[in-house]
Design a protein around this motif. Structure first.
Motif, PDB file in Angstrom:
ATOM      1  N   VAL A 199     -25.898 -10.217  -3.635  1.00 28.39           N
ATOM      2  CA  VAL A 199     -25.143  -9.140  -3.079  1.00 28.39           C
ATOM      3  C   VAL A 199     -25.863  -8.858  -1.732  1.00 28.39           C
ATOM      4  N   PRO A 200     -25.021  -9.068  -0.706  1.00 26.80           N
ATOM      5  CA  PRO A 200     -25.941  -8.954   0.741  1.00 26.80           C
ATOM      6  C   PRO A 200     -26.590  -7.501   0.757  1.00 26.80           C
ATOM      7  N   LYS A 201     -25.821  -6.453   0.444  1.00 25.51           N
ATOM      8  CA  LYS A 201     -26.528  -5.003   0.361  1.00 25.51           C
ATOM      9  C   LYS A 201     -27.625  -5.026  -0.211  1.00 25.51           C
ATOM     10  N   HIS A 213     -29.762 -14.649   5.887  1.00 28.87           N
ATOM     11  CA  HIS A 213     -28.433 -14.548   5.458  1.00 28.87           C
ATOM     12  C   HIS A 213     -28.566 -14.646   3.866  1.00 28.87           C
ATOM     13  N   VAL A 214     -27.551 -13.803   3.452  1.00 23.50           N
ATOM     14  CA  VAL A 214     -27.250 -13.953   1.697  1.00 23.50           C
ATOM     15  C   VAL A 214     -25.984 -14.460   1.624  1.00 23.50           C
ATOM     16  N   VAL A 215     -26.265 -15.714   0.562  1.00 25.57           N
ATOM     17  CA  VAL A 215     -25.217 -16.542   0.216  1.00 25.57           C
ATOM     18  C   VAL A 215     -24.744 -15.704  -0.998  1.00 25.57           C
ATOM     19  N   VAL A 265     -31.319  -4.662  11.705  1.00 25.76           N
ATOM     20  CA  VAL A 265     -30.363  -4.876  12.631  1.00 25.76           C
ATOM     21  C   VAL A 265     -29.230  -5.549  11.835  1.00 25.76           C
ATOM     22  N   VAL A 266     -27.961  -4.554  11.562  1.00 23.12           N
ATOM     23  CA  VAL A 266     -26.826  -5.150  10.997  1.00 23.12           C
ATOM     24  C   VAL A 266     -25.656  -4.769  11.904  1.00 23.12           C
ATOM     25  N   GLY A 267     -24.559  -5.759  11.764  1.00 20.49           N
ATOM     26  CA  GLY A 267     -23.274  -5.235  12.529  1.00 20.49           C
ATOM     27  C   GLY A 267     -22.611  -4.352  11.814  1.00 20.49           C
ATOM     28  N   SER A 268     -21.720  -3.477  12.805  1.00 16.40           N
ATOM     29  CA  SER A 268     -21.039  -2.317  12.162  1.00 16.40           C
ATOM     30  C   SER A 268     -19.952  -2.820  11.244  1.00 16.40           C
ATOM     31  N   HIS A 269     -19.483  -4.174  11.431  1.00 18.64           N
ATOM     32  CA  HIS A 269     -18.518  -4.641  10.743  1.00 18.64           C
ATOM     33  C   HIS A 269     -18.642  -6.359  10.487  1.00 18.64           C
ATOM     34  N   GLY A 270     -18.347  -6.696   9.212  1.00 18.27           N
ATOM     35  CA  GLY A 270     -18.002  -8.098   9.101  1.00 18.27           C
ATOM     36  C   GLY A 270     -16.918  -8.472   8.338  1.00 18.27           C
ATOM     37  N   ARG A 271     -16.943  -9.317   7.350  1.00 17.64           N
ATOM     38  CA  ARG A 271     -16.030  -9.652   6.601  1.00 17.64           C
ATOM     39  C   ARG A 271     -15.460  -8.699   5.611  1.00 17.64           C
ATOM     40  N   HIS A 272     -16.504  -7.942   5.223  1.00 18.69           N
ATOM     41  CA  HIS A 272     -16.186  -6.616   4.166  1.00 18.69           C
ATOM     42  C   HIS A 272     -15.644  -5.414   4.603  1.00 18.69           C
ATOM     43  N   GLY A 273     -15.475  -5.445   5.851  1.00 18.89           N
ATOM     44  CA  GLY A 273     -15.205  -3.873   6.207  1.00 18.89           C
ATOM     45  C   GLY A 273     -14.283  -3.629   7.362  1.00 18.89           C
ATOM     46  N   ILE A 274     -13.480  -4.516   7.833  1.00 18.74           N
ATOM     47  CA  ILE A 274     -12.637  -4.390   8.737  1.00 18.74           C
ATOM     48  C   ILE A 274     -11.890  -2.897   9.264  1.00 18.74           C
ATOM     49  N   ALA A 279     -32.799  -9.008  11.128  1.00 18.87           N
ATOM     50  CA  ALA A 279     -31.527  -9.193  11.458  1.00 18.87           C
ATOM     51  C   ALA A 279     -30.712  -9.890  10.512  1.00 18.87           C
ATOM     52  N   ALA A 280     -29.789  -8.879   9.863  1.00 18.51           N
ATOM     53  CA  ALA A 280     -28.822  -9.492   8.683  1.00 18.51           C
ATOM     54  C   ALA A 280     -27.523 -10.156   9.280  1.00 18.51           C
ATOM     55  N   VAL A 281     -27.559 -11.517   9.167  1.00 15.89           N
ATOM     56  CA  VAL A 281     -26.467 -12.130   9.803  1.00 15.89           C
ATOM     57  C   VAL A 281     -25.770 -12.922   8.767  1.00 15.89           C
ATOM     58  N   ASP A 282     -24.207 -12.487   8.968  1.00 20.36           N
ATOM     59  CA  ASP A 282     -23.186 -13.425   8.265  1.00 20.36           C
ATOM     60  C   ASP A 282     -22.725 -14.247   9.551  1.00 20.36           C
ATOM     61  N   TYR A 283     -21.952 -15.184   9.206  1.00 18.39           N
ATOM     62  CA  TYR A 283     -21.472 -16.202  10.092  1.00 18.39           C
ATOM     63  C   TYR A 283     -20.105 -15.763  10.871  1.00 18.39           C
ATOM     64  N   LEU A 343     -17.425   2.112   9.025  1.00 12.78           N
ATOM     65  CA  LEU A 343     -18.677   1.061   8.990  1.00 12.78           C
ATOM     66  C   LEU A 343     -18.409   0.097   7.967  1.00 12.78           C
ATOM     67  N   GLY A 344     -18.692  -1.411   8.178  1.00  8.02           N
ATOM     68  CA  GLY A 344     -18.428  -1.967   7.040  1.00  8.02           C
ATOM     69  C   GLY A 344     -19.174  -1.740   5.587  1.00  8.02           C
ATOM     70  N   SER A 345     -18.919  -2.333   4.782  1.00  9.60           N
ATOM     71  CA  SER A 345     -19.409  -1.745   3.508  1.00  9.60           C
ATOM     72  C   SER A 345     -20.970  -2.336   3.455  1.00  9.60           C
ATOM     73  N   THR A 346     -21.249  -3.506   3.951  1.00  6.86           N
ATOM     74  CA  THR A 346     -22.679  -3.617   4.026  1.00  6.86           C
ATOM     75  C   THR A 346     -23.688  -2.887   4.790  1.00  6.86           C
ATOM     76  N   ALA A 347     -23.011  -2.651   6.084  1.00  9.41           N
ATOM     77  CA  ALA A 347     -23.646  -1.714   6.900  1.00  9.41           C
ATOM     78  C   ALA A 347     -23.911  -0.223   6.391  1.00  9.41           C
TER      79      ALA A 347
HETATM   80  P1  AMP Z   1     -19.481  -6.292   6.152  1.00 12.79           P
HETATM   81  O1  AMP Z   1     -19.730  -5.532   5.109  1.00 12.79           O
HETATM   82  O2  AMP Z   1     -18.833  -7.457   5.700  1.00 12.79           O
HETATM   83  O3  AMP Z   1     -18.439  -5.484   7.008  1.00 12.79           O
HETATM   84  O4  AMP Z   1     -20.454  -6.828   7.297  1.00 12.79           O
HETATM   85  C1  AMP Z   1     -21.423  -5.770   7.998  1.00 12.79           C
HETATM   86  C2  AMP Z   1     -22.712  -6.272   8.652  1.00 12.79           C
HETATM   87  O5  AMP Z   1     -23.504  -6.755   7.372  1.00 12.79           O
HETATM   88  C3  AMP Z   1     -22.606  -7.888   9.256  1.00 12.79           C
HETATM   89  O6  AMP Z   1     -22.250  -7.599  10.512  1.00 12.79           O
HETATM   90  C4  AMP Z   1     -23.826  -8.389   9.002  1.00 12.79           C
HETATM   91  O7  AMP Z   1     -24.888  -8.049   9.885  1.00 12.79           O
HETATM   92  C5  AMP Z   1     -24.443  -7.740   7.656  1.00 12.79           C
HETATM   93  N1  AMP Z   1     -23.828  -8.748   6.465  1.00 12.79           N
HETATM   94  C6  AMP Z   1     -22.799  -8.969   5.741  1.00 12.79           C
HETATM   95  N2  AMP Z   1     -22.626  -9.830   5.075  1.00 12.79           N
HETATM   96  C7  AMP Z   1     -23.724 -10.495   5.033  1.00 12.79           C
HETATM   97  C8  AMP Z   1     -24.468 -11.737   4.440  1.00 12.79           C
HETATM   98  N3  AMP Z   1     -23.882 -12.299   3.407  1.00 12.79           N
HETATM   99  N4  AMP Z   1     -25.740 -11.977   4.703  1.00 12.79           N
HETATM  100  C9  AMP Z   1     -26.375 -11.137   5.624  1.00 12.79           C
HETATM  101  N5  AMP Z   1     -25.899 -10.113   6.118  1.00 12.79           N
HETATM  102  C10 AMP Z   1     -24.741  -9.861   6.019  1.00 12.79           C
END
Ligand code: AMP
Length: 144
Positions: free
Chosen positions: A93-95, A39-41, A111-120, A9-13, A124-128
């Motif tokens: 870099v998370p991805k 989690h990737v810092v 398992v990732v979220g469809s969106h997080g901070r990078h992809g509102i 499970a890849a989790v941001d906060y 799909l968010g850029s990481t997903a």
């Molecule tokens: P984003 O690309 O920011 O829209 O994020 C989409 C999903 O990628 C998030 O819901 C997380 O599951 C995963 N993700 C994004 N940033 C991180 C991170 N720094 N570390 C781990 N997972 C991340």
């Protein structure tokens, strides 16, 4: 019958991270799979126009950031009844780190979220999106 053995499970906060965790936990329970929370810092380089720029300055806060990320991940896991779970903090870099970790640790479902901070604003968010394209295993994008 097909079974997943090790789920990542890849989790941001973001607040949506809990939904990602809950899906991952429920799948791990269903398949009797190991579960790792990653989690990737992201270390943000500061560039341009800074006279005193140096790599020492740039990375000075790294241990503190990593420690904070570790504590936050422990707290999140405890709050989601996942205290005994394998927790992993990486930097980069998370991805890139998510797909590399999955490849190197025999992960069979990410398992990732469809969106997080990078992809509102994206479908799909850029990481997903990147994980979906580059991972060698199955990827579940939880709609958040
Ligand atoms: P984003 O690309 O920011 O829209 O994020 C989409 C999903 O990628 C998030 O819901 C997380 O599951 C995963 N993700 C994004 N940033 C991180 C991170 N720094 N570390 C781990 N997972 C991340």
């Amino acid at each position: 019958m097909f079974e997943y053995n090790h789920i990542l499970a890849a989790v941001d906060y973001t607040v949506e991270a809990r939904l990602v965790l809950q899906h991952a936990r429920s799948l791990a329970e269903r398949y009797g799979a190991d579960l790792t929370l990653l989690h990737v810092v992201e270390l943000m380089p500061v560039v341009g126009g800074i006279e005193s720029f140096s790599y020492v300055d740039l990375y000075a806060d790294q241990p503190e950031l990593i420690e904070r990320a570790e504590n936050d991940l422990k707290k999140l896991a405890a709050e989601e009844q996942l205290s005994g779970t394998n927790l992993k903090i990486l930097t980069g870099v998370p991805k890139v780190e998510i797909t590399a970790y999955a490849r190197d640790n025999d992960i069979d479902l990410i398992v990732v979220g469809s969106h997080g901070r990078h992809g509102i604003s994206l479908i799909l968010g850029s990481t997903a999106n990147a994980v979906l394209h580059h991972a060698k295993c199955d990827v579940l994008a939880v709609r958040v």
